[in-house]
Write a protein that holds these residues in place. Structure first.
Motif, PDB file in Angstrom:
ATOM      1  N   PHE A  73       0.773  -1.413  -0.227  1.00 49.19           N
ATOM      2  CA  PHE A  73       0.126   0.629  -0.036  1.00 49.19           C
ATOM      3  C   PHE A  73       1.174   1.038   0.439  1.00 49.19           C
ATOM      4  O   PHE A  73       0.162   2.493  -0.694  1.00 49.19           O
ATOM      5  CB  PHE A  73      -0.413   0.531   0.866  1.00 49.19           C
ATOM      6  CG  PHE A  73      -2.408  -0.619   0.559  1.00 49.19           C
ATOM      7  CD1 PHE A  73      -3.410   0.005   0.075  1.00 49.19           C
ATOM      8  CD2 PHE A  73      -2.408  -2.215   0.508  1.00 49.19           C
ATOM      9  CE1 PHE A  73      -5.033  -0.721   0.029  1.00 49.19           C
ATOM     10  CE2 PHE A  73      -2.992  -2.662   0.710  1.00 49.19           C
ATOM     11  CZ  PHE A  73      -4.957  -1.759   0.381  1.00 49.19           C
ATOM     12  N   ALA A 101      -3.169  -3.179  -3.874  1.00 46.87           N
ATOM     13  CA  ALA A 101      -3.475  -2.341  -3.636  1.00 46.87           C
ATOM     14  C   ALA A 101      -4.342  -1.215  -4.287  1.00 46.87           C
ATOM     15  O   ALA A 101      -4.928  -0.128  -3.427  1.00 46.87           O
ATOM     16  CB  ALA A 101      -2.258  -2.221  -2.693  1.00 46.87           C
ATOM     17  N   GLN A 132      -7.304  -0.136  -4.925  1.00 50.36           N
ATOM     18  CA  GLN A 132      -8.436  -0.119  -3.921  1.00 50.36           C
ATOM     19  C   GLN A 132      -8.289   1.226  -4.074  1.00 50.36           C
ATOM     20  O   GLN A 132      -8.934   2.424  -3.708  1.00 50.36           O
ATOM     21  CB  GLN A 132      -8.286  -0.994  -2.071  1.00 50.36           C
ATOM     22  CG  GLN A 132      -8.051  -2.591  -2.314  1.00 50.36           C
ATOM     23  CD  GLN A 132      -8.169  -2.592  -1.130  1.00 50.36           C
ATOM     24  OE1 GLN A 132      -9.313  -2.405  -0.144  1.00 50.36           O
ATOM     25  NE2 GLN A 132      -7.249  -3.481  -1.220  1.00 50.36           N
ATOM     26  N   ILE A 133      -6.832   1.730  -3.780  1.00 52.88           N
ATOM     27  CA  ILE A 133      -6.462   3.173  -3.589  1.00 52.88           C
ATOM     28  C   ILE A 133      -6.813   4.220  -4.814  1.00 52.88           C
ATOM     29  O   ILE A 133      -7.605   4.874  -4.356  1.00 52.88           O
ATOM     30  CB  ILE A 133      -5.432   3.747  -3.969  1.00 52.88           C
ATOM     31  CG1 ILE A 133      -4.060   3.057  -2.544  1.00 52.88           C
ATOM     32  CG2 ILE A 133      -4.553   5.100  -4.012  1.00 52.88           C
ATOM     33  CD1 ILE A 133      -2.927   2.805  -2.443  1.00 52.88           C
ATOM     34  N   LEU A 190      -3.014   6.177   4.890  1.00 55.12           N
ATOM     35  CA  LEU A 190      -3.946   5.052   4.759  1.00 55.12           C
ATOM     36  C   LEU A 190      -5.083   5.054   6.167  1.00 55.12           C
ATOM     37  O   LEU A 190      -5.386   3.714   5.215  1.00 55.12           O
ATOM     38  CB  LEU A 190      -2.533   3.818   4.385  1.00 55.12           C
ATOM     39  CG  LEU A 190      -1.780   4.538   3.198  1.00 55.12           C
ATOM     40  CD1 LEU A 190      -1.253   3.071   3.157  1.00 55.12           C
ATOM     41  CD2 LEU A 190      -2.269   3.905   1.538  1.00 55.12           C
ATOM     42  N   TYR A 228      -8.447   4.729   5.647  1.00 53.26           N
ATOM     43  CA  TYR A 228      -8.870   3.935   5.028  1.00 53.26           C
ATOM     44  C   TYR A 228     -10.091   2.431   5.639  1.00 53.26           C
ATOM     45  O   TYR A 228     -10.762   2.329   5.316  1.00 53.26           O
ATOM     46  CB  TYR A 228      -8.267   3.978   3.962  1.00 53.26           C
ATOM     47  CG  TYR A 228      -8.443   5.096   3.014  1.00 53.26           C
ATOM     48  CD1 TYR A 228      -9.639   5.835   2.085  1.00 53.26           C
ATOM     49  CD2 TYR A 228      -7.080   5.747   3.288  1.00 53.26           C
ATOM     50  CE1 TYR A 228      -9.173   6.788   1.817  1.00 53.26           C
ATOM     51  CE2 TYR A 228      -7.458   7.207   2.143  1.00 53.26           C
ATOM     52  CZ  TYR A 228      -8.116   7.420   1.412  1.00 53.26           C
ATOM     53  OH  TYR A 228      -7.900   8.566   0.343  1.00 53.26           O
ATOM     54  N   PHE A 252     -10.371   0.582   2.688  1.00 55.01           N
ATOM     55  CA  PHE A 252     -10.081  -0.007   2.404  1.00 55.01           C
ATOM     56  C   PHE A 252      -9.863  -1.737   2.890  1.00 55.01           C
ATOM     57  O   PHE A 252      -9.781  -2.059   4.096  1.00 55.01           O
ATOM     58  CB  PHE A 252      -8.134   0.361   2.496  1.00 55.01           C
ATOM     59  CG  PHE A 252      -8.088   1.183   1.165  1.00 55.01           C
ATOM     60  CD1 PHE A 252      -9.171   1.537   0.040  1.00 55.01           C
ATOM     61  CD2 PHE A 252      -6.850   1.852   2.021  1.00 55.01           C
ATOM     62  CE1 PHE A 252      -7.941   2.415  -0.385  1.00 55.01           C
ATOM     63  CE2 PHE A 252      -6.160   2.670   0.999  1.00 55.01           C
ATOM     64  CZ  PHE A 252      -7.138   3.513   0.055  1.00 55.01           C
TER      65      PHE A 252
END
Length: 324
Positions: A125, A156, A159-160, A282, A285, A291
């Motif tokens: 991530f 990752a 998702q971002i 992060l 999230y 996430f």
């Protein structure tokens, strides 16, 4: 403490479990009892001697989650997570019962993640965020094509990208496994290495003839020509790896006429402290469950650490975790 160590480069068989002195915190450091630590492809490459700057002998391991047992009084007992481009390379890593980190690199683990889950977040991530957000500046309503979408970084990035409001196209040799975050997020999947599919043409078709504003190439090398050809006018391409070959040819006339930008992102340049800053971004999230951690395939105890590395070398699908 017990730790996985290596004093020369090679395959997983160069790793062995050794007894080392228990680390002690200083005014600027803290000691974390490692509850879980993932094995990443860069850990495997590190042991093989394929990474730069490694100082031997060394305890490998970049990612971890655990509990602070020594250091600043207000951190004692805190559940934390971490990663870094220095840990496991120039300082001893996380494949051990304890790891020493700078006090300013301490980052609280999201409450929604257990230790195993938190240990598989770091490298994937952080480099995903570094490339998609900080380097490419992916914007809302843009389209991103993620090469290597079925892997750890690609999953990752997907998702971002969705959190940024982007449309996500996934490219890989095989589609993301059912139930994985990437499988549920990508809008379209384009198979790579299928002789019946022209990847750039298919991405161009899926984007109404424009191409993708951003391409995140988590593979690199063998995928670079197709990735470049998939870009829209003034598109940005991020490269984090080079598989198969580190040298590629670029048509410079096409490059400047299309005004495309080729960008590199390297999480090795982010030490524990700089990586902790990204984990802090992060964390919300994951707290909101926006996430999700990547699926864990197998877990190993420290005595079977070499087997954990061998499993990764055998391309087991899913994350590999060591529980010291």
């Amino acid at each position: 403490m017990r730790a996985l160590c290596f004093d020369h480069f090679g395959g997983p068989d160069v790793l062995s479990v050794a007894e080392l002195a228990d680390p002690v915190a200083t005014t600027d450091t803290a000691v974390v009892a490692v509850k879980a630590a993932s094995v990443t492809p860069s850990d495997l490459k590190n042991v093989a001697g394929a990474m730069e700057g490694t100082v031997l002998p060394r305890v490998p391991g970049r990612d971890f989650a655990g509990v602070v047992v020594d250091g600043p009084s207000d951190w004692i007992g805190a559940e934390v997570w971490g990663t870094g481009g220095d840990i496991g390379f120039t300082r001893d890593g996380s494949h051990a019962e304890r790891v020493t980190v700078p006090a300013d690199a301490l980052a609280r683990k999201p409450r929604t993640l257990d230790f195993d889950e938190a240990s598989v977040i770091g490298v994937n991530f952080v480099v995903g965020w570094l490339g998609a957000v900080e380097t490419a500046d992916l914007a809302h309503d843009e389209t991103i094509a993620v090469f290597g979408v079925s892997g750890g970084v690609g999953g990752a990035v997907a998702q971002i990208a969705r959190a940024r409001g982007a449309r996500v196209l996934g490219v890989d040799r095989h589609a993301p496994a059912e139930g994985t975050p990437a499988a549920e997020i990508i809008d379209e999947f384009v198979p790579f290495n299928d002789p019946t599919v022209d990847v750039p043409a298919e991405i161009t078709r899926l984007t109404g003839g424009r191409g993708a504003e951003v391409v995140y190439d988590a593979v690199g090398g063998v995928t670079t020509p197709a990735a470049l050809a998939s870009l829209a006018q003034r598109g940005r391409m991020v490269v984090i790896s080079a598989v198969g070959t580190s040298t590629v040819e670029i048509n410079l006339r096409d490059f400047y006429h299309r005004e495309i930008r080729l960008l590199g992102a390297d999480s090795r340049k982010l030490d524990l402290t700089a990586s902790a800053e990204r984990l802090a971004l992060l964390s919300p999230y994951f707290e909101r469950r926006e996430f999700r951690p990547l699926p864990i395939a197998r877990t190993f105890d420290l005595d079977h650490g070499p087997d954990a590395y061998a499993a990764l070398a055998d391309r087991v699908r899913g994350r590999i975790v060591i529980r010291p």
